[in-house]
Design an enzyme around this catalytic site. Structure first.
Site, PDB file in Angstrom:
ATOM      1  N   GLU A 136      36.223  49.469  43.191  1.00  0.00           N
ATOM      2  CA  GLU A 136      37.688  49.203  42.837  1.00  0.00           C
ATOM      3  C   GLU A 136      37.593  48.252  41.633  1.00  0.00           C
ATOM      4  O   GLU A 136      37.069  47.134  41.598  1.00  0.00           O
ATOM      5  CB  GLU A 136      38.565  48.644  44.056  1.00  0.00           C
ATOM      6  CG  GLU A 136      39.833  47.864  43.780  1.00  0.00           C
ATOM      7  CD  GLU A 136      40.384  47.081  44.782  1.00  0.00           C
ATOM      8  OE1 GLU A 136      40.074  47.570  45.892  1.00  0.00           O
ATOM      9  OE2 GLU A 136      41.134  46.232  44.503  1.00  0.00           O
ATOM     10  N   ARG A 184      42.869  42.792  36.149  1.00  0.00           N
ATOM     11  CA  ARG A 184      43.315  41.437  36.078  1.00  0.00           C
ATOM     12  C   ARG A 184      42.434  41.128  34.715  1.00  0.00           C
ATOM     13  O   ARG A 184      42.810  39.690  34.492  1.00  0.00           O
ATOM     14  CB  ARG A 184      42.479  40.704  36.924  1.00  0.00           C
ATOM     15  CG  ARG A 184      43.091  40.913  38.636  1.00  0.00           C
ATOM     16  CD  ARG A 184      42.644  40.118  39.399  1.00  0.00           C
ATOM     17  NE  ARG A 184      42.722  40.479  40.917  1.00  0.00           N
ATOM     18  CZ  ARG A 184      42.047  40.199  41.884  1.00  0.00           C
ATOM     19  NH1 ARG A 184      41.483  39.275  41.913  1.00  0.00           N
ATOM     20  NH2 ARG A 184      42.337  41.022  43.117  1.00  0.00           N
ATOM     21  N   LYS A 209      46.008  48.754  52.952  1.00  0.00           N
ATOM     22  CA  LYS A 209      45.195  47.629  52.768  1.00  0.00           C
ATOM     23  C   LYS A 209      45.939  46.507  53.402  1.00  0.00           C
ATOM     24  O   LYS A 209      47.146  46.269  53.275  1.00  0.00           O
ATOM     25  CB  LYS A 209      45.153  47.291  51.231  1.00  0.00           C
ATOM     26  CG  LYS A 209      44.482  45.971  50.816  1.00  0.00           C
ATOM     27  CD  LYS A 209      44.304  45.923  49.326  1.00  0.00           C
ATOM     28  CE  LYS A 209      43.767  44.419  48.902  1.00  0.00           C
ATOM     29  NZ  LYS A 209      43.404  44.250  47.709  1.00  0.00           N
TER      30      LYS A 209
END
Ligand code: 3PG
Length: 208
Positions: A40, A44, A128
């Protein structure tokens, strides 16, 4: 592959925040060598999409997704960069609709039972649980197992090699996420051998 199939590939999903394009491919290669195929890449940093695209192109054994996807625009950018899935820290109706429209598998984040119920209504079965440790960790997952019997979770946030086994022992945990196998100082030092060792230890964690 849907999220359930992707989670079945691995006990642990590395959550990677890549600051420099130059480290993207060697980092991904070290993790895959260690046995962690599902990666993943969080959106950001300014280089995140480019790093994702490079890993998709150069590390064919990796199953690469985008993390920290906050809206439909980012979901579409991730899809166009070659992401096979997306992960979000929470979810909004707009993001869920964008995922449904695009067909890109989404692992949406939840903190509460009501959020989990709302996403279950939309057809999501794997969620999640974020941030796992601050929001109740193992105790939360155990408590929701019976009432939310149709759902499984990928707890992420504050989990390490020492605590991951207890999470993986729960029937409603599909896999865990974390950044511990790719420490910032090891990436900065380009210590790929250390990251490969940390990845191998994570990849060897077993589900019961
Ligand atoms: C994150 O937000 O960076 C992920 O949840 C990873 O969390 P961790 O660094 O606590 O493993």
């Amino acid at each position: 592959m849907d999220i359930s199939a992707i989670a079945a590939l691995t006990p642990v999903v590395p959550v990677l925040t890549i600051e420099r394009q130059a480290v993207a491919i060697p980092l991904a290669q070290a993790l895959v060598r260690g046995g962690l195929r599902v990666l993943e890449i969080t959106l950001r940093t300014g280089v995140a999409l480019e790093a994702l695209r490079a890993i998709v192109g150069e590390v064919p054994d990796a199953v690469v997704g985008a993390g920290t996807v906050l809206n439909g625009r980012q979901l579409e950018q991730a899809r166009q960069a070659g992401a096979r899935f997306a992960v979000s820290p929470g979810c909004t109706p707009g993001l869920a609709a964008a995922a449904a429209a695009s067909g890109l598998p989404l692992l949406p984040g939840v903190q509460t039972v009501s959020e989990a119920m709302s996403l279950a209504e939309r057809g999501f079965t794997v969620l999640k649980f974020f941030p796992a440790e601050p929001e109740g960790g193992l105790a939360w997952l155990k408590a929701v197992a019976a009432p939310l019997a149709g759902l499984r979770f990928c707890p992420t946030g504050g989990i390490g090699l020492d605590t991951a086994p207890a999470y993986l022992s729960l029937a409603n945990v599909a896999c865990v996420g974390g950044s511990w196998m790719a420490p910032g100082d090891a990436i900065a030092a380009q210590d790929w051998a250390r990251i490969e060792r940390l990845a191998a230890a994570a990849a060897n964690l077993k589900r019961p």
